[in-house]
Motif scaffolding. Structure first.
Motif, short mmCIF file in Angstrom:
data_model
loop_
_atom_site.label_atom_id
_atom_site.label_comp_id
_atom_site.label_asym_id
_atom_site.label_seq_id
_atom_site.Cartn_x
_atom_site.Cartn_y
_atom_site.Cartn_z
N ALA B 14 0.83 -1.21 0.00
CA ALA B 14 0.00 0.00 0.00
C ALA B 14 0.86 1.25 0.00
N HIS B 15 1.95 1.20 0.79
CA HIS B 15 2.85 2.36 0.85
C HIS B 15 3.46 2.67 -0.51
N TYR B 16 4.00 1.63 -1.18
CA TYR B 16 4.69 1.88 -2.44
C TYR B 16 3.70 2.27 -3.55
N ILE B 17 2.48 1.75 -3.47
CA ILE B 17 1.49 2.16 -4.47
C ILE B 17 1.11 3.63 -4.26
N ALA B 18 1.00 4.02 -3.00
CA ALA B 18 0.72 5.44 -2.72
C ALA B 18 1.85 6.33 -3.24
N GLU B 19 3.10 5.87 -3.03
CA GLU B 19 4.26 6.62 -3.55
C GLU B 19 4.17 6.76 -5.07
N SER B 20 3.80 5.66 -5.71
CA SER B 20 3.72 5.64 -7.17
C SER B 20 2.61 6.57 -7.67
N GLU B 21 1.49 6.55 -6.97
CA GLU B 21 0.37 7.42 -7.37
C GLU B 21 0.73 8.89 -7.19
N ARG B 22 1.45 9.15 -6.11
CA ARG B 22 1.90 10.52 -5.86
C ARG B 22 2.78 11.01 -7.01
N LEU B 23 3.71 10.11 -7.46
CA LEU B 23 4.59 10.47 -8.58
C LEU B 23 3.76 10.70 -9.85
#
Lengths: 254, 449
Positions: B14-23
């Protein structure tokens, strides 16, 4: 007296090999130790040079006035004891030059001499290589890697020449050598003989001794010296083999 | 197939997907957005590998999954701070800080010779309209879990192109610096050598300041490098992984070789609590030469994992490999090497050797050299040996007056440095030797204490 061995007893894996061995070596003397397989010849060479697989259970060894058995292998070497190996070890990746320069400087440190740098070492080594009539590329190769049996033994003799020890122990250096290699090794030993330097030549055969001509010859059997004599003993052994001497010894002990 | 993902791993996903969406929210490049979205879907589906996965049995991600690394802007550092990381020979310097290209700290790359073009990937994404051509190996890359993560967070890296016959005067030295904890340096590099071009590349991975055991100071580097070598190209690469002992390091290299190209890739590994370096070599032409050597050193509780997958897909290919590990304390070494020889790849010569020296009773080595051969006229071999220093070697040196500790040092040095001999350039070879020697000296100091 350079070396005095008294009642030396030693074992490996709880099996007793040396059973009360006595020998005395004065400076400049060449002693040969002969004997059948399993008599304890290599054990004697290894115990004197400090290999820790062997346990000394009894006896004393004095080398140049010091208790030899109290010293680590490297300190024995630094104080002038040299073992030429029956099977010189291959060390991949370590150049013969780095190895010998490190060893020489270790021994020089012990003698209070300054370390030799690369250039001084090269010059020093070159003289020894010429003295022993060896190939000059010897130094550039990894220690004993890819060397033939004869080259390995010659490399050991070369190390002996560099380190200038007081006592050289040759542990079956002649085994596996063809006649030409044997001659080179023998010539090397003879070139290094001096009034101060002593040798113990451990061998099964008389071949090498014909070239080296030892002052004293000892027969080792069952962990003890059972007969000592001069060079003539070599030929006696050559003609009669070990059986006669062993028989005399066994009879005496019955 | 949907995998069962543990709650801890779910949080990381969930954390890395949130990071990816932010990018992605801050991104105008459609093909880049798409790459990240595809990776998001894959990560959701797969999660992170566990010990049940054959390729991750000995390389535990437990610590990694508990950390949530972030893609943040780079810290500011000065050129003085860089100085100690530079080699003692002339290079063309490229600097990445926390995963971002730093133009002011790098040499003037516009001044590279004719036919050589260097761009940061970020610039490439900003300028070009359609960048989908950059992602030609995406399906291959996303077979690897850290390839997926790399695509998910894809933001910067370099894009280096050499046109036909081009070469650089000086080796290209790419310095990757981690400065801060919690930071993910996510790098994607692409190198293209047109016919008969030549490149010498040195990559060094370091941490700016050595951190304490503080958890917050841990950082992670995750690299994917794609190298396309056209006919008659010559590619020489040295990768030195010397990050802080708390760090994580993952690197997947995809090297595609065409006819008569030659590739030499050396990997030296000393740092990071967990490091995993993987070469994927595709020998897709005739008369290709490919050499892969590594020297890995690990202490304390470090895990060092190095693996190679070499595919011989055409005739007369020659691949040579020597991988050496020195392990002490509770370190874990992992080697996995695969040589695959296609049915078409007759006259293949593939040699792979792995040798490991364990300096403590508690160090552990897991090794798996493999061959898969479908052609009948080939010469292939693989071997592996692990053990302690031969005591006969130690005694031989002692019998010449060398102290036991020094004897062990000499033998260990010689052992670890053998793979370095593959580096032809004397200055680079000496530099790598000095790096590894320094690493060994610190390990041996510990052994003696």
């Amino acid at each position: 007296m350079l070396l005095k061995v008294e009642n030396l007893q030693a074992e490996i894996d709880e099996k007793q090999i040396l059973k009360g061995l006595n020998i005395e070596v004065k400076p400049g003397e060449v002693h040969a130790i002969m004997g059948p397989n399993g008599a304890g010849k290599s054990t004697l060479a290894n115990v004197l040079s400090g290999r820790d697989d062997y346990e000394v259970t009894e006896g004393h060894v004095t080398f140049d006035g010091e208790d030899l058995l109290e010293l680590d292998a490297e300190d024995r070497a630094r104080k002038g004891l040299f073992l030429a190996f029956q099977y010189p070890v291959e060390i991949p990746g370590v150049s013969n030059k780095l190895f010998m320069q490190t060893a020489l400087n270790a021994v020089r440190e012990e003698r209070g001499l300054p370390a030799l740098d690369m250039f001084d070492f090269d010059e020093f080594a070159k003289a020894k290589i010429e003295l022993l009539d060896m190939r000059a590329d010897l130094l550039e190769r990894s220690v004993n890697v890819g060397f033939s049996g004869g080259e390995k033994k010659r490399n050991d003799i070369f190390q002996m020449a560099l380190l200038e020890p007081k006592l050289c122990i040759l542990d079956e250096t002649d085994s596996g050598l063809d006649i030409d290699a044997l001659r080179v090794v023998a010539n090397g030993v003879n070139a290094l003989r001096s009034a101060e330097r002593s040798f113990i030549v451990v061998t099964h055969y008389q071949r090498l001794l014909d070239y080296i001509k030892p002052d004293h010859v000892h027969v080792l059997y069952n962990g003890q010296i059972v007969k000592s004599g001069g060079f003539e003993l070599v030929h006696e052994l050559e003609e009669n083999g070990y059986d006669e001497i062993i028989q005399q010894f066994e009879n005496k002990n019955q | 197939m949907q995998r069962k993902i543990s709650p801890v791993a779910q949080k990381a996903v969930a954390h890395y997907i949130a990071e990816s969406e932010r990018l992605n929210q801050a991104c105008d490049n459609e093909s880049l957005k798409q790459i990240r979205e595809q990776a998001q879907a894959l990560l959701k589906q797969q999660g992170f590998p566990t010990q049940r996965d054959e390729n991750w049995q000995y390389t535990r991600l437990t610590n990694f999954v508990q950390k949530h690394f972030e893609v943040k802007p780079a810290s500011k550092i000065t050129s003085e701070q860089l100085h100690k990381f530079m080699p003692d020979f002339a290079v063309t310097k490229v600097v990445f800080v926390d995963g971002w290209f730093n133009e002011s700290l790098s040499d003037d790359l516009a001044a590279l010779p004719k036919g050589v073009s260097f761009e940061s990937l970020q610039d490439t994404f900003d300028i070009a309209g359609d960048t989908s051509a950059l992602f030609s190996s995406e399906s291959e890359i996303t077979k690897e879990p850290f390839g997926v993560l790399n695509s998910l967070l894809l933001a910067d890296g370099f894009y280096l192109q050499l046109s036909a016959n081009a070469h650089l005067e000086l080796p290209l030295f790419v310095l990757n610096i981690q400065t801060e904890g919690q930071h993910m340096s996510n790098l994607r590099n692409r190198i293209e050598l047109a016919d008969n071009a030549e490149l010498t590349l040195i990559e060094r991975y370091v941490t700016l300041e050595t951190s304490t055991q503080d958890n917050d100071s841990m950082a992670c580097t995750n690299v994917v490098t794609e190298v396309n070598l056209a006919k008659h190209t010559r590619f020489k690469q040295v990768v030195m992984q010397e990050q802080d002992d708390n760090a994580f390091y993952f690197n997947n290299q995809y090297i595609y070789q065409d006819d008569s190209s030659s590739c030499m890739s050396f990997y030296g590994s000393m740092g990071s609590q967990l490091s995993r370096h993987q070469n994927h070599i595709f020998m897709n032409g005739e008369h290709i030469e490919s050499q892969q050597n590594s020297a890995c050193l690990a202490k304390d509780k470090q895990t060092v994992d190095s693996r190679t997958d070499t595919q011989h897909n055409d005739v007369w290919g020659n691949s040579q490999q020597l991988h050496k590990y020195v392990l002490t304390d509770h370190a874990v070494g992992v080697f996995n090497g695969m040589i695959r020889v296609d049915q078409k790849a007759q006259k293949t010569d593939g040699q792979m050797d792995n040798k490991n020296l364990l300096l403590s009773d508690t160090a552990k080595m897991d090794t798996k050299p493999q061959l898969e051969i479908y052609a009948d006229d080939v010469k292939c071999s693989h071997g592996s040996a692990s053990g302690q220093i031969d005591k006969n070697q130690i005694f031989y040196l002692q019998a010449r007056g060398i102290r036991r500790a020094d004897a062990i040092k000499m033998i260990t040095h010689a052992f670890l440095l053998e793979p370095v001999e593959v580096i032809n350039n004397a200055a680079i070879r000496q530099w790598v030797t000095a790096r590894l020697s320094a690493g060994l000296a610190s390990v041996q100091k510990k052994v003696r204490e």
